[in-house]
Design a protein around this motif. Structure first.
Motif, PDB file in Angstrom:
ATOM      1  N   LEU A   1       0.825  -1.210   0.000  1.00  0.00           N
ATOM      2  CA  LEU A   1       0.000   0.000   0.000  1.00  0.00           C
ATOM      3  C   LEU A   1       0.859   1.260   0.000  1.00  0.00           C
ATOM      4  CD1 LEU A   1      -2.812  -1.083   2.468  1.00  0.00           C
ATOM      5  CD2 LEU A   1      -3.122  -0.485   0.048  1.00  0.00           C
ATOM      6  N   ALA A   2       1.952   1.244   0.749  1.00  0.00           N
ATOM      7  CA  ALA A   2       2.850   2.397   0.765  1.00  0.00           C
ATOM      8  C   ALA A   2       3.478   2.598  -0.612  1.00  0.00           C
ATOM      9  CB  ALA A   2       3.925   2.218   1.828  1.00  0.00           C
ATOM     10  N   ARG A   3       3.863   1.519  -1.261  1.00  0.00           N
ATOM     11  CA  ARG A   3       4.439   1.631  -2.608  1.00  0.00           C
ATOM     12  C   ARG A   3       3.383   2.170  -3.576  1.00  0.00           C
ATOM     13  NH1 ARG A   3       8.902  -0.072  -4.816  1.00  0.00           N
ATOM     14  NH2 ARG A   3       9.434  -1.471  -3.115  1.00  0.00           N
ATOM     15  N   TYR A   4       2.161   1.685  -3.457  1.00  0.00           N
ATOM     16  CA  TYR A   4       1.066   2.137  -4.321  1.00  0.00           C
ATOM     17  C   TYR A   4       0.838   3.638  -4.163  1.00  0.00           C
ATOM     18  CZ  TYR A   4      -3.592   2.304  -6.423  1.00  0.00           C
ATOM     19  OH  TYR A   4      -4.670   2.610  -7.209  1.00  0.00           O
TER      20      TYR A   4
ATOM     21  N   SER B   1       4.616   6.238  -0.924  1.00  0.00           N
ATOM     22  CA  SER B   1       5.146   6.616   0.386  1.00  0.00           C
ATOM     23  C   SER B   1       5.861   5.437   1.060  1.00  0.00           C
ATOM     24  CB  SER B   1       4.016   7.123   1.282  1.00  0.00           C
ATOM     25  OG  SER B   1       3.034   6.104   1.473  1.00  0.00           O
ATOM     26  N   LEU B   2       6.564   4.620   0.266  1.00  0.00           N
ATOM     27  CA  LEU B   2       7.266   3.460   0.823  1.00  0.00           C
ATOM     28  C   LEU B   2       8.202   3.892   1.944  1.00  0.00           C
ATOM     29  CD1 LEU B   2       7.609   0.428   0.554  1.00  0.00           C
ATOM     30  CD2 LEU B   2       9.474   0.831  -1.044  1.00  0.00           C
ATOM     31  N   GLY B   3       8.145   3.187   3.046  1.00  0.00           N
ATOM     32  CA  GLY B   3       8.936   3.534   4.212  1.00  0.00           C
ATOM     33  C   GLY B   3       8.125   4.269   5.266  1.00  0.00           C
ATOM     34  N   GLN B   4       6.926   4.714   4.892  1.00  0.00           N
ATOM     35  CA  GLN B   4       6.038   5.389   5.830  1.00  0.00           C
ATOM     36  C   GLN B   4       4.777   4.537   6.002  1.00  0.00           C
ATOM     37  OE1 GLN B   4       5.351   9.359   4.403  1.00  0.00           O
ATOM     38  NE2 GLN B   4       7.517   9.717   4.032  1.00  0.00           N
ATOM     39  N   THR B   5       4.123   4.667   7.129  1.00  0.00           N
ATOM     40  CA  THR B   5       2.966   3.808   7.400  1.00  0.00           C
ATOM     41  C   THR B   5       1.644   4.556   7.553  1.00  0.00           C
ATOM     42  OG1 THR B   5       3.426   3.836   9.777  1.00  0.00           O
ATOM     43  CG2 THR B   5       4.391   2.026   8.499  1.00  0.00           C
ATOM     44  N   ARG B   6       1.644   5.858   7.409  1.00  0.00           N
ATOM     45  CA  ARG B   6       0.400   6.621   7.627  1.00  0.00           C
ATOM     46  C   ARG B   6      -0.703   6.191   6.659  1.00  0.00           C
ATOM     47  NH1 ARG B   6      -1.194  12.508   6.360  1.00  0.00           N
ATOM     48  NH2 ARG B   6      -2.910  12.799   7.812  1.00  0.00           N
ATOM     49  N   TYR B   7      -0.436   6.209   5.358  1.00  0.00           N
ATOM     50  CA  TYR B   7      -1.445   5.830   4.369  1.00  0.00           C
ATOM     51  C   TYR B   7      -1.861   4.362   4.520  1.00  0.00           C
ATOM     52  CZ  TYR B   7      -3.565   4.774  -0.155  1.00  0.00           C
ATOM     53  OH  TYR B   7      -4.420   4.347  -1.136  1.00  0.00           O
ATOM     54  N   PRO B   8      -0.911   3.417   4.581  1.00  0.00           N
ATOM     55  CA  PRO B   8      -1.333   2.020   4.739  1.00  0.00           C
ATOM     56  C   PRO B   8      -2.164   1.785   6.002  1.00  0.00           C
ATOM     57  CG  PRO B   8       0.973   2.114   4.128  1.00  0.00           C
ATOM     58  CD  PRO B   8       0.539   3.522   4.393  1.00  0.00           C
TER      59      PRO B   8
END
Length: 68
Positions: free
Chosen positions: A40-43, A46-53
């Motif tokens: 989900l972060a890659r999508y 924002s890979l490396g962050q967890t807010r969106y996922p």
């Protein structure tokens, strides 16, 4: 569109857009070894962050997930 479909695909059509999004997310999920948070972060870019996922997974659990 160049990688997944036809040049005349209308990505403003909800069904087509959803199909593309699901295909892309499935590819990211496979590439991340089944790690939904990373996919989900890659999508989201924002890979490396967890807010969106975390938000997506939270909404899924609250509104759509049916526990067995």
């Amino acid at each position: 569109v160049r990688e997944l479909g036809l040049p005349n695909d209308d990505l403003t059509a909800p069904g087509r857009n959803l199909r593309y999004g699901c295909t892309i997310l499935a590819d990211y999920l496979a590439g991340e070894g089944g790690d939904l948070t990373r996919a989900l972060a890659r999508y989201n870019g924002s890979l490396g962050q967890t807010r969106y996922p975390s938000k997506v997974i939270g909404f899924w659990q609250d509104f759509w997930y049916v526990k067995p």
